[in-house]
Design an enzyme around this catalytic site. Structure first.
Site, mmCIF file in Angstrom:
data_model
loop_
_atom_site.group_PDB
_atom_site.id
_atom_site.type_symbol
_atom_site.label_atom_id
_atom_site.label_comp_id
_atom_site.label_asym_id
_atom_site.label_seq_id
_atom_site.Cartn_x
_atom_site.Cartn_y
_atom_site.Cartn_z
ATOM 1 N N ASP A 270 2.459 10.150 4.008
ATOM 2 C CA ASP A 270 1.566 9.169 3.393
ATOM 3 C C ASP A 270 0.156 9.689 3.664
ATOM 4 O OD1 ASP A 270 0.077 7.031 2.560
ATOM 5 O OD2 ASP A 270 1.392 5.522 3.458
ATOM 6 N N THR B 215 -4.828 2.416 1.725
ATOM 7 C CA THR B 215 -5.764 2.806 0.661
ATOM 8 C C THR B 215 -6.701 1.654 0.295
ATOM 9 O OG1 THR B 215 -4.219 4.431 -0.160
ATOM 10 C CG2 THR B 215 -5.926 3.738 -1.699
ATOM 11 N N GLU C 163 4.035 10.264 -0.868
ATOM 12 C CA GLU C 163 3.797 9.037 -1.639
ATOM 13 C C GLU C 163 3.226 9.346 -3.021
ATOM 14 O OE1 GLU C 163 0.893 6.302 0.015
ATOM 15 O OE2 GLU C 163 1.378 4.806 -1.497
ATOM 16 N N ILE D 235 -2.864 8.664 2.799
ATOM 17 C CA ILE D 235 -3.753 7.596 3.301
ATOM 18 C C ILE D 235 -2.920 6.321 3.347
ATOM 19 C CG2 ILE D 235 -5.820 6.191 2.950
ATOM 20 C CD1 ILE D 235 -7.120 8.458 1.475
ATOM 21 N N ASP D 236 -2.604 5.881 4.545
ATOM 22 C CA ASP D 236 -1.922 4.593 4.671
ATOM 23 C C ASP D 236 -3.023 3.557 4.916
ATOM 24 O OD1 ASP D 236 0.459 2.999 4.762
ATOM 25 O OD2 ASP D 236 0.000 2.700 6.875
ATOM 26 N N ASP E 272 5.452 5.003 4.729
ATOM 27 C CA ASP E 272 4.614 4.079 5.508
ATOM 28 C C ASP E 272 5.122 3.946 6.947
ATOM 29 O OD1 ASP E 272 2.972 3.038 3.280
ATOM 30 O OD2 ASP E 272 4.816 2.070 2.594
HETATM 31 O O1 LIG Z 1 -2.098 2.244 1.462
HETATM 32 P P1 LIG Z 1 -0.669 2.512 1.214
HETATM 33 O O2 LIG Z 1 -0.243 3.897 1.564
HETATM 34 O O3 LIG Z 1 -0.243 2.174 -0.187
HETATM 35 O O4 LIG Z 1 0.219 1.615 2.218
HETATM 36 C C1 LIG Z 1 0.046 0.237 2.342
HETATM 37 C C2 LIG Z 1 1.335 -0.380 1.879
HETATM 38 O O5 LIG Z 1 1.036 -1.597 1.201
HETATM 39 C C3 LIG Z 1 -0.298 -0.175 3.732
HETATM 40 O O6 LIG Z 1 0.607 0.286 4.693
HETATM 41 MG MG LIG Z 2 1.209 3.608 3.001
HETATM 42 MG MG LIG Z 3 -0.784 5.754 1.041
#
Ligand SMILES: O=P(O)(O)OC(CO)CO
Ligand SMILES: [Mg+2]
Ligand SMILES: [Mg+2]
Length: 335
Positions: free
Chosen positions: A119, A124, A99, A121-122, A249
């Site tokens: 990813d 964030t 990502e 940190i999913d 994700d």
């Molecule tokens: O925190 P991230 O990796 O941007 O992902 C989010 C997408 O909105 C939650 O899944």
């Molecule tokens: Mg994510």
């Molecule tokens: Mg992320």
């Protein structure tokens, strides 16, 4: 024994043996075993969790990406670098889709080569606010097919994993979806994504309205798509849907749901495509199809569209208990 006799014995016995072993070799290479890679992925995810846990408690420098709600921190970037360099050191020929690497301008191309889709940190936004659901999501694809998926829900210390054809697990306990077939008995999960344009907001809210009208038992949003989908694999919720997530994700958790006995399809009812940014993960095909029938999608570029992911000027923005300090620094804006 003459040479001719030896040769005739060899051709009767040795050739079939050679044929048999080359067949086994061919079959083994067709069904390559990626267990070692998966175990390594789990090992480095555990190390990355320590970094996330430490950073979770302290003040963070926050930057913006595609919208004022699309956040990134130095920990996202650090964890992604850490994972990729550890994998490169062990598997130098493998490819990556990360990502934060894509956000920094790397091309998003999924080839047939072994590819780690990361990813770091999913969730964030959860991480920034210390809302306790953040995950590391790692999928591994070969010939564009996901071979294994790892989702580590860091604060809960729940490690979800699945290998294609071998079931899904959470902390080594086998997972199974609820099997629910009746939409009116379903607890759904979705996300309020980072999109803030009028069409995306109108579509998202009207989809919630249409589903509540069916009616369903409820709709939840945890703040991490990866964990949302893993909740379907545990039977804790019956279906997840969303438009606008990226391959990093959802690729890992899509396999986890399938391996737990669930179904994963496109929101238009067709086959799931991790690059299409539309997903329904459900306990049964009847529930998945009913959701597909009820909701509408707004247009969003495919992840692998070369026009997608233009490098965004990031905004530095430093937060400390709600006191935000904006400053521009080296092309980044920090919160
Ligand atoms: O925190 P991230 O990796 O941007 O992902 C989010 C997408 O909105 C939650 O899944
Ligand atoms: Mg994510
Ligand atoms: Mg992320």
């Amino acid at each position: 024994m003459s040479l001719e006799e030896l040769h005739s014995i060899f051709s009767v016995f040795a050739l079939p043996i050679f044929d048999l072993s080359s067949n086994i070799l061919r079959r083994t290479s067709r069904m390559a075993d990626w267990t070692e890679c998966m175990n390594y992925g789990i090992h480095i995810a555990r190390e990355a969790r320590e970094v996330i846990l430490h950073a979770f408690r302290i003040k963070k420098a926050v930057m913006l990406k595609s919208s004022p709600a699309d956040l990134v921190t130095e920990t996202d970037q650090r964890v992604e670098r850490m994972l990729i360099s550890a994998i490169k050191a062990k598997y130098p020929h493998h490819k990556f889709i990360g990502e934060e690497s894509v956000a920094a301008g790397e091309k998003l191309i999924l080839t047939d080569s072994p590819t780690w889709i990361i990813d770091p940190i999913d969730g964030t936004a959860n991480f920034v606010h210390r809302f306790p659901f953040v995950a590391i999501s790692i999928a591994f694809a070969v010939n564009k097919q996901t071979e294994f998926g790892i989702v580590y829900s860091c604060i809960e210390d729940k490690l979800y994993s699945a290998q294609r054809g071998r079931g899904a697990f959470c902390n080594d306990i086998p997972l199974a979806t609820s099997g629910q077939e009746d939409i009116t008995k379903c607890l759904l999960v979705t996300e309020i994504g980072a999109e803030r344009d009028q069409l995306a907001l109108a579509t998202m809210t009207s989809n919630i309205h249409r589903l509540l009208e069916i009616p369903v038992h409820g709709i939840r949003a945890v703040g991490t798509a990866a964990v949302d989908m893993c909740l379907i694999s545990t039977g804790g919720a019956d279906a997840y849907y969303h438009i606008g997530m990226h391959c990093w994700d959802i690729a890992a958790s899509a396999l986890i749901v399938s391996e737990a006995g669930g179904v994963v399809i496109d929101t238009n009812g067709s086959e799931f495509d991790m690059m299409a940014r539309r997903v329904i993960a459900a306990s049964s095909m009847s529930v998945a199809r009913r959701i597909a029938q009820a909701i509408q999608a707004f247009p969003c570029e495919r992840d692998d569209d070369p026009r997608a992911h233009p490098q965004k000027a990031q905004i530095e923005h430093s937060t400390d208990s709600g006191n935000d300090v904006h400053k521009k620094a080296g092309g980044h804006r920090r919160l």
